[in-house]
Design a protein around this motif. Structure first.
Motif, short mmCIF file in Angstrom:
data_model
loop_
_atom_site.label_atom_id
_atom_site.label_comp_id
_atom_site.label_asym_id
_atom_site.label_seq_id
_atom_site.Cartn_x
_atom_site.Cartn_y
_atom_site.Cartn_z
N LEU A 248 0.83 -1.21 0.00
CA LEU A 248 0.00 0.00 0.00
C LEU A 248 0.86 1.26 0.00
N ALA A 249 1.99 1.22 0.72
CA ALA A 249 2.89 2.37 0.77
C ALA A 249 3.64 2.54 -0.54
N VAL A 250 4.06 1.42 -1.14
CA VAL A 250 4.87 1.46 -2.36
C VAL A 250 4.04 1.77 -3.60
N ARG A 251 2.89 1.11 -3.74
CA ARG A 251 2.11 1.22 -4.97
C ARG A 251 1.14 2.40 -4.96
N LEU A 252 0.61 2.77 -3.78
CA LEU A 252 -0.35 3.87 -3.70
C LEU A 252 0.20 5.08 -2.97
#
Length: 419
Positions: A248-252
């Motif tokens: 969630l942190a990396v992709r969004l």
């Protein structure tokens, strides 16, 4: 239930009143009540009606297992201590009082009253609570200096006194010094406007040349991100949760506070959209839900998430399974980065570094700054401008060629400077 209290609610109400009497603040008491409520949830699950020290011991054993006190996190130690305080209060009517080693900051005398009026005025123009605390602290320090100098009335305040204070008592850090100068300058201008000073001492405060410059964001390469994600063991219950968090942190590019506050109602599966109100800006953010992120969430929810009616997606492993807080999210990201084996160096290694990395990848893909700003949920596009300094490929395109110099330049003075 203890013979002095007919119900658990009566016990906690009496305990909270005791905390008020010994000077604990509302926020502190609310934390105690939240922790005590977890004991109540445990008692309801176990169908226990009577509270005792044995109940607390059983709850702590269930919540923290065989861990020793030294193995607990700071938050867990605090929860442990609060539970014991309730058991102690039920038996003795008292709790262990923490010694306050720092004297309370008090605004007193004429100067203190004027500072208090000024802070109330600033509140009326809707400055936030954090800024209000800064005003209070720096003006309190100014008041203390005036009292030590024997100045109890603002009418005898002189430019030399102000200059002496600024010379000897300002913070060393450039940002803090700039803030202190600004607060004192505005306070003196406020006093002159009220007619409390004969002269406008506003001009005594020097102007500093402080310019706030954000540090370069810490980012990781695509290869490093792949290594980090591959290093998370998704065969374990905690690995499934950690993988979904990090993704969630990396992709969004979600903040830790938004990941911890993610609820099932925010996941619009039929539309492949994630929509929620951001904790930091309170603005609603709607983002497409990538397939790999959705699959990671489903894998966690189906096979790893503790059984709970909580509306929050990510829960702690231990009973009573409260929602994961933002600090825990950042810690999970830190562990994933450090355990992956990549060379971190001087870079930050928390969840926010992964957010910066997502912005960096978008820049590499030629995504415009306004689009990146909307994806990150920034309230101001200027906040996103700092990422331009890490777009090395685009910066190289801006580099100018250094023109060549004529041969006569090198042979002047018989080439004496270049031998």
């Amino acid at each position: 239930m203890n013979r002095y209290y007919s119900s658990f609610e009566e016990l906690t109400e009496a305990a909270s009143d005791y905390l008020k009497d010994i000077g604990r603040g509302k926020q502190t008491i609310s934390i105690y009540l939240w922790i005590w409520n977890r004991i109540k949830v445990y008692m309801d699950c176990k169908e226990l009606r009577n509270f005792s020290s044995q109940t607390v011991a059983a709850y702590l054993s269930e919540a923290y297992g065989d861990k020793t006190i030294s193995d607990l996190t700071h938050h867990q130690k605090h929860c442990y201590r609060c539970a014991l305080c309730l058991a102690q209060f039920a038996e003795t009517g008292k709790m262990i009082e923490v010694i306050n080693r720092r004297p309370a900051a008090v605004l007193d005398g004429e100067v203190g009253e004027l500072i208090r009026q000024y802070i109330e005025y600033k509140k009326s123009v809707r400055i936030c609570e954090k800024t209000t605390k800064s005003y209070f602290w720096y003006l309190y320090c100014f008041q203390q200096y005036l009292h030590r100098s024997g100045i109890t009335s603002i009418k005898v305040l002189s430019p030399i006194t102000i200059v002496n204070y600024l010379t000897t008592h300002l913070p060393d850090a450039a940002g803090a010094k700039h803030l202190a100068l600004s607060i004192i300058r505005n306070f003196l201008s406020y006093l002159f406007g009220l007619g409390k000073t004969a002269k406008d001492l506003f001009f005594v405060i020097p102007r500093d040349n402080y310019k706030k410059q954000a540090k370069l964001p810490s980012v990781y390469t695509r290869a490093e991100i792949t290594t980090i994600l591959d290093s998370i063991d998704r065969s374990t219950l905690m690995g499934k949760r950690d993988y979904a968090l990090v993704l969630l942190a990396v992709r969004l590019g979600l903040r830790a506070s938004d990941i911890s506050g993610l609820e099932f109602s925010h996941l619009l599966w039929s539309q492949n959209i994630i929509s929620f109100k951001q904790r930091k800006t309170t603005e609603v953010l709607r983002l497409p839900l990538p397939a790999d992120v959705g699959e990671a969430l489903i894998d966690y929810i189906r096979y790893s998430r503790p059984s709970s009616k909580s509306p929050f997606v990510f829960l702690e492993k231990l009973f009573p399974h409260p929602p994961i807080d933002a600090k825990r999210v950042s810690k999970i990201a830190t562990q994933a980065i450090l355990q992956s084996g990549i060379k971190v160096g001087e870079r930050k290694h928390g969840s926010h570094a992964l957010r910066h990395t997502m912005a960096s990848m978008l820049l590499e893909s030629q995504v415009s700054i306004p689009v990146i700003s909307s994806i990150l949920g920034h309230a101001n596009i200027q906040t996103s401008m700092c990422y331009l300094r890490i777009d090395i490929q685009t910066l190289r395109q801006c580099a100018l060629e250094v023109p060549s110099l004529p041969e006569e330049f090198y042979t002047q003075n018989k080439g004496a400077f270049y031998e």
